[in-house]
Design an enzyme around this catalytic site. Structure first.
Site, PDB file in Angstrom:
ATOM      1  CG  HIS A  62      -1.932  -1.053   1.242  1.00  0.00           C
ATOM      2  ND1 HIS A  62      -3.115  -0.930   0.581  1.00  0.00           N
ATOM      3  CD2 HIS A  62      -1.941  -2.280   1.814  1.00  0.00           C
ATOM      4  CE1 HIS A  62      -3.824  -2.027   0.745  1.00  0.00           C
ATOM      5  NE2 HIS A  62      -3.131  -2.870   1.486  1.00  0.00           N
ATOM      6  CB  ALA A 106      10.587 -20.037  11.916  1.00  0.00           C
TER       7      ALA A 106
END
Length: 96
Positions: free
Chosen positions: A25, A72
């Site tokens: 955005h 992770a």
């Protein structure tokens, strides 16, 4: 969904809940609501033999070099050189 291109090389492995975005955005147009500013778009490229751990987010325009490991929970917001190991923290931290 991809607005431009997400390229994933050969023999890669990807954990659960991984998100890859080739758009973001806009937020730089003063006086215009964020949701009305549209998007910036830039391709993502992941090399060969890359391991992306669970719960990672790969952001637009990033190139991840071949034979790299993304630990992770990492948010990848800049390029990763080949043969790197990246772990989670406040900043992306290269340990190899």
């Amino acid at each position: 969904m991809s607005y431009k291109k997400i390229k994933i090389g050969f023999k890669c492995i990807v954990g659960e809940n991984v998100n890859i975005y080739d758009y973001n955005h806009r937020h730089d147009l003063n006086g215009i609501a964020f949701k009305e500013q549209g998007f910036t778009i830039s391709a993502v490229e992941i090399g060969d033999n890359v391991w992306i751990g669970s719960n990672c987010t790969i952001l637009q325009g990033v190139k991840i070099g071949s034979s790299s490991v993304i630990g992770a929970g990492v948010t990848v917001y800049k390029d990763v050189p080949p043969n790197s190991v990246v772990v989670a923290g406040l900043e992306m931290r290269f340990i190899k």
